[in-house]
Design a protein around this motif. Structure first.
Motif, PDB file in Angstrom:
ATOM      1  N   LEU A   1       0.833  -1.123  -0.105  1.00  0.00           N
ATOM      2  CA  LEU A   1      -0.043   0.003   0.091  1.00  0.00           C
ATOM      3  C   LEU A   1       1.000   1.327   0.052  1.00  0.00           C
ATOM      4  O   LEU A   1       0.232   2.461  -0.153  1.00  0.00           O
ATOM      5  CB  LEU A   1      -0.851   0.026   1.079  1.00  0.00           C
ATOM      6  CG  LEU A   1      -2.095  -0.971   1.118  1.00  0.00           C
ATOM      7  CD1 LEU A   1      -2.881  -1.065   2.422  1.00  0.00           C
ATOM      8  CD2 LEU A   1      -3.170  -0.362   0.065  1.00  0.00           C
TER       9      LEU A   1
ATOM     10  N   TRP B   1       2.491   4.474  -0.809  1.00  0.00           N
ATOM     11  CA  TRP B   1       1.860   5.283  -2.136  1.00  0.00           C
ATOM     12  C   TRP B   1       2.885   5.748  -3.155  1.00  0.00           C
ATOM     13  O   TRP B   1       2.591   5.846  -4.177  1.00  0.00           O
ATOM     14  CB  TRP B   1       1.196   6.436  -1.384  1.00  0.00           C
ATOM     15  CG  TRP B   1       2.196   7.541  -1.152  1.00  0.00           C
ATOM     16  CD1 TRP B   1       2.698   7.727   0.098  1.00  0.00           C
ATOM     17  CD2 TRP B   1       2.450   8.828  -1.636  1.00  0.00           C
ATOM     18  NE1 TRP B   1       3.323   8.837   0.181  1.00  0.00           N
ATOM     19  CE2 TRP B   1       3.276   9.477  -0.975  1.00  0.00           C
ATOM     20  CE3 TRP B   1       1.869   9.301  -2.938  1.00  0.00           C
ATOM     21  CZ2 TRP B   1       3.741  10.683  -1.386  1.00  0.00           C
ATOM     22  CZ3 TRP B   1       2.446  10.607  -3.472  1.00  0.00           C
ATOM     23  CH2 TRP B   1       3.337  11.275  -2.685  1.00  0.00           C
TER      24      TRP B   1
ATOM     25  N   TRP C   1      -2.995   5.770   0.397  1.00  0.00           N
ATOM     26  CA  TRP C   1      -4.192   5.018   1.171  1.00  0.00           C
ATOM     27  C   TRP C   1      -4.371   5.190   2.615  1.00  0.00           C
ATOM     28  O   TRP C   1      -5.308   5.385   3.212  1.00  0.00           O
ATOM     29  CB  TRP C   1      -3.890   3.425   0.814  1.00  0.00           C
ATOM     30  CG  TRP C   1      -4.061   3.048  -0.657  1.00  0.00           C
ATOM     31  CD1 TRP C   1      -3.022   3.036  -1.593  1.00  0.00           C
ATOM     32  CD2 TRP C   1      -5.438   3.031  -1.381  1.00  0.00           C
ATOM     33  NE1 TRP C   1      -3.769   2.484  -2.724  1.00  0.00           N
ATOM     34  CE2 TRP C   1      -4.831   2.710  -2.787  1.00  0.00           C
ATOM     35  CE3 TRP C   1      -6.432   3.041  -0.969  1.00  0.00           C
ATOM     36  CZ2 TRP C   1      -5.825   2.397  -3.669  1.00  0.00           C
ATOM     37  CZ3 TRP C   1      -7.601   2.862  -2.017  1.00  0.00           C
ATOM     38  CH2 TRP C   1      -7.229   2.649  -3.159  1.00  0.00           C
TER      39      TRP C   1
ATOM     40  N   SER D   1      -9.264   0.509   3.424  1.00  0.00           N
ATOM     41  CA  SER D   1      -8.132  -0.543   3.076  1.00  0.00           C
ATOM     42  C   SER D   1      -8.054  -1.546   4.222  1.00  0.00           C
ATOM     43  O   SER D   1      -8.070  -2.645   3.942  1.00  0.00           O
ATOM     44  CB  SER D   1      -6.714   0.394   3.274  1.00  0.00           C
ATOM     45  OG  SER D   1      -6.699   1.256   2.353  1.00  0.00           O
TER      46      SER D   1
END
Lengths: 446, 292, 297
Positions: free
Chosen positions: C126, C128, C149, C159
């Motif tokens: 995740l 970014w 996220w 998420s």
């Protein structure tokens, strides 16, 4: 039928007895072990750095030492019930600076100020702040440390030469000796496409070390210094002026940034695809302490060995550190003290230790003898040992409280929200006070 | 039951069904395969990373294996004997699964079949106790085991499995759809004792449900970290997750490849066992459904 | 039946014997702590109802309560939806989907990894700037800019809910299938012969007969969901960042107990959570049985 039904109970009993028998077997086994264990010294720590020293100790004294490592995140959870109940406790255990102050005021560690240890006599042998941290609130020594962990700024020499015209640590330290100077360097780096720091969190130690005062005073009042208030502004400035590279500590980008340029987006709302693809930048420097060299930079930036230097930032600071003491309920205190002594003031051992690991010692008599011999190839031959000793001397003792670790974390989180533009400075500070109050209802906030 | 009544009026339209089926089957298989990929990818990455060097892993993802498997294995084994931990975990988890399965079936049977005073109260009490957040009980649990002298043994890890409220709850719910009182009556007529009825009639009916729960129990026990961490002291008794924690605190932690290898060794065998085990469950489930 | 009344006790005796020994003491001890100020060290100090008055006015607890519901609610809706859909597919005789054993096993795989490994994994994915999820979404053109996220409350909560769904849909599917397998096959055959369509079969046969198992799924997921904490703790800074949006009730409890050493207050949070769980479980029970009664009536 009744008889048959009681079968289930019988079965339970049999199983239970079987298990108990199994247990008493293992119990007696470990009981026998205990007797045989008489000269086994139990040591608990959260890293394996004691592994080699233990081998040395075993050879020297002809005893067995059992080292148990518990990951740092679970270390307090594991130790608390054991130390509270005294069952299965180790003879020697270490403490990290994060929870050190919570433990010194409990009677978990033996008071080393008393006979036969007389640790007070050693005071002059240690770097002030290190020795001071091992004391409880009444001034009794509970734990000692073999190391000192002051910090500096590690930078890439090639970039320094290119942008700032010199890679000399003293000259660079001079340039970055004030906040204005630091930002000026940041500006010059930016002009050439480099970034001063990986992210805004890098300056938190300077904010903490500037105007050093404890977070909480004797009257349980939170002390919010101007330096800490300025931390908000300094961090915001770093972000707004693009002096940082969006690579927060311990993130994949952070690790990657040490060995070369990383992808960089100056704010995701304004990025278009072409720019995102081509926009790469390189980070110039990292605020890290002694251990940062060995456990962060070297593994991450093997290929750039020799291109690094270390210098001073605007404010001296320290980060981390391990202390060691004797469990107060131990039955092998003599042996335990022998081990603690070896770790903290055995000249021969410490000399070897420092030379092998590069760990900077807190024990002055050895430091005086060896400090001039150091020359670190990774830092292009710079003597980081002497550098860090000089830094250690400048650190104010007696300002760490048991609250520090958590309050620092809370402050950092709010500074980040301000930097991200999610809160105004006032809102962020207000929220910070609220959270401190929530965590520690006894603390009075401004 | 409503469908049965309705059925008389609904004409069968087989052709329509066929057409629809062949269209949506493709879509269904696509969806299932997509879900399969999503479920498998992390395992694939983990196994791949177990064979790569630290530097390469830091450098980014790769779908191709590296060549550092043996080196990673050596680095890891220098610090911990992972197979010993494997053995310990196996002892604990198998015992837990057997105890939990058998005694939960017993308890669920007691609740589902008999009427006795305070039955509902006891059942509700059990449900209530399921709802107590466990995080704070740790200190009390430690003190208890200290008092009865079971620290540094597997007893606190194994014996509490006899009382598994979640499993009892599930099995009781399951029995309420599958166990017909007539079956019990028939067995009683044959003169079977209650415990025999449990073993010969109820337990076989419950087997698919017990097997299903056993998987969860086994894996829950296999991955249990905090309790063994707190109650075990002797390194030779450590279970796998505790051993992995040990690894995390050592220099091996800077070698991501070895860390991934450790995780892989602790996961892949149960993954295989699980895939194998689940085959057995299918057969018992279909057997169960034929009986029902 | 009356004759057999007492027999039930023998069957449940082992359970309750062990249960009392290993569970009651910790629970009672915790209850005692709710009336104390206790650092987890030394002796607890009795302070009466102070902890209880504090929790009633605690904005952070309320925030944690709301966050927990948001995350759990989204996760549960998705997880149950997917699992029910799959269960309907596989129980449908007309499709005769092959490889149920394979799919069931594979869908359960995410649940095999320990939560700390899951957190490490998704932290990397995740990320970014370098995370594979953003890279993938940008490649297929679904988004043009990377999404941070875990830095915005809404996306962070989504998420976490999605990761939980990923971890648990296989479990719920297996449990539901165990229930489906308990449904007599003749019923489906009869429905097939009678020409009932898929929806009718599902609504009139599968759902009603699955009710006890559904109740199990709902209650256990509710209990587990309200106790959600390790993933939110491990995936951020442990404090529930960003902006406290991942601060769940048990994470709050955990931090009060183990981070700030307020054991007394943490114990009070535990009992508040207990009360909340009981209330919502009762509501779930009631509503399940009410719809049941309606259908039959």
């Amino acid at each position: 039928m009744k008889k048959r039904l009681s079968w289930s109970l019988l079965l339970t009993l049999i199983l239970g007895v079987g298990l108990l028998a199994g247990c008493s077997d293992s119990g007696s086994a470990s009981g026998d072990g205990d007797e045989a264990d008489d000269d086994v010294l139990k040591v608990w720590s959260f890293t394996d750095e004691l592994k080699e020293p233990i081998k040395t100790f075993e050879e020297k004294n002809g005893v067995k030492v059992e080292l148990t490592i518990v990951p740092i995140a679970d270390y307090p959870t594991k130790l608390k019930p054991v130390l509270e109940s005294g069952v299965g406790a180790p003879d020697v255990f270490t403490g990290e600076v994060a929870f050190l102050k919570q433990w010194t005021d409990r009677d978990y560690w033996e008071n080393l100020s008393q006979e036969p240890y007389n640790a007070d006599e050693l005071e002059g042998d240690y770097i002030d702040y290190v020795y001071d941290l091992g004391k409880d609130s009444e001034g009794n020594v509970k734990a000692l440390s073999w190391q000192t962990t002051p910090g500096g700024i590690f930078y890439k020499r090639s970039i320094a030469k290119e942008v700032l015209g010199t890679d000399d640590p003293d000259q660079l330290g001079e340039m970055m000796s004030s906040w204005d100077g630091l930002f000026e360097v940041g500006e010059q780096l930016k002009a050439e496409g480099y970034r001063l720091f990986p992210d805004e969190g890098a300056i938190r130690w300077f904010a903490k070390g500037e105007d050093p005062q404890p977070w909480v005073n004797e009257d349980d009042e939170l002390i919010m210094t101007d330096a800490k208030l300025n931390y908000f502004d300094h961090a915001k400035k770093l972000r707004e002026k693009d002096y940082t590279a969006f690579a927060p500590e311990w993130s994949p980008s952070w690790n990657a940034s040490m060995s070369g340029p990383i992808a960089y987006n100056g704010g995701w709302e304004e990025v278009d695809e072409d720019a995102a693809a081509s926009d790469k930048t390189e980070v110039f420097s990292y605020a890290l302490p002694t251990w940062g060299l060995h456990s962060v930079l070297k593994p991450n930036a093997e290929d750039t060995s020799g291109d690094w230097g270390v210098t001073t930032g605007p404010v001296p600071y320290f980060w981390g550190g391990t202390w060691i003491g004797i469990y107060s309920g131990s039955e092998k205190k003599d042996l335990a003290w022998d081990f603690v002594q070896m770790m903290t003031h055995d000249e021969e051992f410490l000399t070897d230790w420092a030379k092998e690991t590069g760990d900077v010692l807190s024990y002055k008599p050895v430091n005086e003898k060896i400090k001039d011999e150091f020359s670190e190839p990774f830092l292009n031959g710079q003597n980081n040992y002497t550098f860090f000793l000089d830094q250690a001397k400048k650190i104010e003792p007696g300002i760490v409280t048991k609250y520090d670790q958590q309050i620092d974390t809370l402050l950092g989180a709010q500074v980040l929200e301000y930097v991200d533009g999610k809160k105004t400075k006032e809102e962020a500070i207000e929220e910070f006070y609220k959270q401190v109050k929530n965590a520690y209802p006894e603390i009075k906030t401004p | 039951m409503k469908t049965e009544k309705k059925s008389l009026n609904v004409p069968v339209n087989k052709q329509g069904l066929k057409k629809k089926r062949s269209f949506s089957r493709k879509a269904i298989y696509t969806l299932l395969i997509l879900l399969t990929i999503i479920s498998i990818v992390p395992f694939y990455m983990m196994i791949i990373n177990a064979t790569r060097e630290n530097q390469a892993i830091l450098g980014g993802f790769s779908f191709l294996p590296g060549s550092a498997l043996i080196e990673n294995y050596r680095t890891m084994m220098d610090y911990v004997n992972i197979w010993n931990g494997f053995k310990n975990s196996l002892i604990v988890s198998v015992s837990v699964t057997v105890l939990s399965g058998y005694f939960s079936a017993l308890t669920a049977f007691g609740f589902a079949v008999y009427e006795f005073k305070g039955k509902n109260l006891l059942f509700i009490f059990m449900l209530l106790m399921m709802m107590v957040p466990g995080q704070l009980g740790l200190i009390g649990f430690y003190e208890l085991n200290n008092a009865i002298g079971t620290l540094d043994t597997y007893i606190p890890l194994i014996v509490p499995a006899i009382a598994s409220p979640f499993v009892v709850f599930f099995l009781r719910q399951y029995l309420s759809t599958t166990l017909h009182p007539s079956l019990l009556e028939a067995a009683r007529m044959d003169g079977a004792g209650e415990l025999k009825i449990f073993h010969t009639v109820a337990l076989p009916i419950m087997m698919p449900a017990v097997a299903t729960m056993s998987i969860f129990t086994f894996i829950g026990s296999w991955n249990n970290y905090i309790v063994p961490l707190v109650v075990l002291f002797s390194p030779e008794k450590y279970t796998l997750p505790v051993l992995m924690g040990f690894l995390k605190g050592s220099q091996v932690a800077t070698n991501l490849g070895s860390m991934y290898l450790g995780i892989a060794i602790s996961v892949v065998p149960i993954m295989i066992a699980f895939l194998f085990f689940s085959k057995y469950i299918i057969s018992s489930i279909s057997a169960g459904s034929i009986k029902g | 039946m009356k004759k057999l009344n007492h027999k039930g006790y023998y069957f449940i005796a082992p359970f309750f014997a062990i249960f009392l020994v290993f569970n009651i003491y910790p629970v009672l001890l915790t209850f005692y702590y709710t009336f104390t100020r206790y650092e987890g060290y030394g002796k607890p100090e009795f302070i009466g109802l102070e902890n209880y008055t504090r929790i009633l006015t605690d904005g952070y607890f309320l925030e944690a309560f709301i966050n927990t519901w948001k995350i759990w609610g989204l996760n549960f809706a998705l997880q149950l939806g997917i699992a029910l859909f799959l269960a309907a597919l596989f129980s449908d005789l007309r499709y005769r989907i092959k490889g149920i054993g394979f799919f069931r096993a594979v869908f359960y795989l995410p649940n095999l990894i320990t939560i700390s490994s899951v957190a490490i994994l998704f932290n990397i994915m995740l990320d970014w700037q370098h995370g594979s999820i953003n890279m993938f979404l940008m490649k297929i053109g679904l988004i043009s800019d990377p999404i941070n996220w875990l830095n915005e409350p809404a996306t962070a909560q989504i998420s976490v809910a999605l990761i939980l769904t990923w971890m648990w849909f296989g479990y719920t599917f297996i449990v539901l299938m165990a229930g489906v397998s308990g449904i007599p096959g003749e019923l489906y055959e009869a429905a097939l012969i009678d020409g009932a369509n898929r929806w009718q079969t599902f609504v009139h046969i599968t759902l009603p007969l699955l009710k006890p198992i559904m109740l199990y799924v709902m209650i256990t997921s509710l209990i587990g969901g309200l106790q959600l904490f390790d993933l939110p703790m491990l995936i951020t800074d442990g404090l529930g960042a960003p902006e406290g949006s991942l601060n769940t009730m048990v994470l709050y409890l955990y931090n009060q107990a183990f981070r700030y050493n307020n054991y007394g207050y943490a114990a009070t949070i535990a009992y508040a959570l207990f009360l909340i769980t009981v209330i919502f479980s009762v509501v779930t029970f009631r509503s399940m049985y009410r719809t049941n009664a309606k259908k039959e009536g």
